[in-house]
Design an enzyme around this catalytic site. Structure first.
Site, PDB file in Angstrom:
ATOM      1  N   LYS A  54       0.845  -1.203   0.000  1.00 18.22           N
ATOM      2  CA  LYS A  54       0.000   0.000   0.000  1.00 18.22           C
ATOM      3  C   LYS A  54       0.877   1.250   0.000  1.00 18.22           C
ATOM      4  O   LYS A  54       0.607   2.200  -0.724  1.00 18.22           O
ATOM      5  CB  LYS A  54      -0.906   0.006   1.241  1.00 18.22           C
ATOM      6  CG  LYS A  54      -2.072  -0.967   1.129  1.00 18.22           C
ATOM      7  CD  LYS A  54      -2.740  -1.201   2.468  1.00 18.22           C
ATOM      8  CE  LYS A  54      -3.744  -2.328   2.388  1.00 18.22           C
ATOM      9  NZ  LYS A  54      -4.240  -2.756   3.705  1.00 18.22           N
ATOM     10  N   GLN A  98      -5.307  -1.387   9.871  1.00 21.26           N
ATOM     11  CA  GLN A  98      -4.980  -2.757   9.441  1.00 21.26           C
ATOM     12  C   GLN A  98      -5.537  -3.759  10.448  1.00 21.26           C
ATOM     13  O   GLN A  98      -5.235  -3.695  11.632  1.00 21.26           O
ATOM     14  CB  GLN A  98      -3.445  -2.886   9.320  1.00 21.26           C
ATOM     15  CG  GLN A  98      -2.948  -4.217   8.777  1.00 21.26           C
ATOM     16  CD  GLN A  98      -3.316  -4.438   7.320  1.00 21.26           C
ATOM     17  OE1 GLN A  98      -3.393  -3.505   6.533  1.00 21.26           O
ATOM     18  NE2 GLN A  98      -3.580  -5.677   6.969  1.00 21.26           N
ATOM     19  N   ASP A 121     -11.628   1.943   3.626  1.00 21.13           N
ATOM     20  CA  ASP A 121     -11.791   0.484   3.584  1.00 21.13           C
ATOM     21  C   ASP A 121     -13.250   0.101   3.341  1.00 21.13           C
ATOM     22  O   ASP A 121     -13.558  -1.041   3.037  1.00 21.13           O
ATOM     23  CB  ASP A 121     -11.330  -0.131   4.916  1.00 21.13           C
ATOM     24  CG  ASP A 121      -9.945  -0.754   4.800  1.00 21.13           C
ATOM     25  OD1 ASP A 121      -9.548  -1.110   3.680  1.00 21.13           O
ATOM     26  OD2 ASP A 121      -9.279  -0.882   5.847  1.00 21.13           O
TER      27      ASP A 121
END
Ligand code: NAD
Length: 290
Positions: A54, A98, A121
């Site tokens: 990322k 995460q 997300d």
């Protein structure tokens, strides 16, 4: 013969190039690049790999990034304080946390503390609700990336019998909503499903996300099925990554298939960048008080 491979590497590179140009253009008017904050707590190898990928992609397109590596002993309250600060930070358009989080942290509470407009997300109940009600805003990256792959390959999936194997909040469930939105007749199967084989043999399209190496074989599927393999499984013995599909066994049976690696993974990363740009450009309207 036409290739059966849905090449996520190729398509994601195309998307990333497009984003790079867009960022360069928008930067001139907005006087700042898109900003992404990445919060990570667990130290496992997969998380490290995801974050590295990322970060490389964000740097390649000229994003501003902040990485918040927190101690695993951190208190839930301190994560919530950090997210509140990032929610109000002008230069941050997207906040990514995460997963998984340590067990003493309430994951749902943390996800819900991210303002939906910065929820790149797409896991916040508000954003999932919008997708559920056919009015999508920021959408979960892996399912949306898969839909982009179909679009780029001009695959018309409307009316297909689609079976999603796996019912997690991050892949299986939002995937089923995406397929429904595209007009598929959608079935979700999971670890408690009794007649799995019957569901699979009825499927024109199978999306598998269960985290079990080489689970899906040719004897489970009918000829001409489209298969999307979301699984990422590390084989210690050979130090390789394989999907949930036994690729060799199904290849002659499928009409299209995503490889692992190089299929869904890069599309997830490219979609995260798209979502961050959408936040930056304020593509969707959100009530500030959600
Ligand atoms: P999860 O563990 O949260 O969920 C797994 C799901 O699979 C559950 O719903 C469970 O009921 C179902 N399942 C397990 N065994 C089954 C069986 N034998 N038959 C039918 N269903 C079964 O997993 P997740 O977070 O959704 O991730 C799944 C896989 O996808 C993992 O390998 C993960 O690493 C990978 N993943 C890849 C990407 C990507 O970008 N490529 C993104 C997210 C997750």
């Amino acid at each position: 013969m036409l290739s059966k491979i849905l090449d996520g590497n190729k398509i994601s590179k195309k998307i990333i190039q497009k984003i790079k140009k867009e960022v360069k253009y928008e930067n001139r008017f907005r006087k700042r690049p898109p900003g992404l904050a990445v919060i990570w707590i667990n130290n496992n190898i997969s998380s490290k790999i995801y974050i590295k990928k990322k970060t490389i992609a964000c740097n390649a397109v000229g994003f501003y990034t902040e990485e918040w590596k927190l101690k695993s002993s951190i208190k839930e309250q301190d994560i919530l304080i950090l997210i509140k600060k990032l929610n109000n930070e002008e230069k941050i358009d997207g906040i990514l946390i995460q997963l998984p989080l340590p067990s003493h942290i309430n994951t749902q509470k943390v996800i819900e503390s991210i303002h939906p407009k910065k929820d790149v997300d797409g896991f916040h109940p508000y954003n999932i609700g919008c997708l559920c009600q056919k009015k999508p805003k920021l959408r979960p990256c892996t399912p949306k990336g898969i839909m982009t792959l179909f679009k780029e390959y001009h695959l018309s999936i409307q009316g297909l019998n689609a079976t999603v194997i796996g019912a997690s909040n991050i892949v299986g469930r939002p995937m089923a909503l995406e397929l429904l939105l595209s007009g598929c007749t959608t079935t979700i199967v999971h670890r408690f499903t009794k007649n799995l084989k019957q569901h699979l043999q009825n499927a024109d399209l199978i999306i598998i996300a269960i985290g079990k190496a080489n689970f899906l074989h040719n004897k489970n599927i009918k000829k001409g099925t489209i298969i999307v393999d979301v699984g990422i499984n590390r084989i210690e013995k050979t130090n390789t990554i394989v999907g949930d599909v036994d690729f060799e066994s199904v290849y002659s049976h499928v009409s299209y298939i995503t490889p692992v690696p190089g299929g869904v993974g890069p599309m997830t990363v490219a979609t995260l960048l798209q979502n961050t740009v959408a936040g930056y450009k304020k593509k969707y309207t959100y009530d500030e008080n959600i």
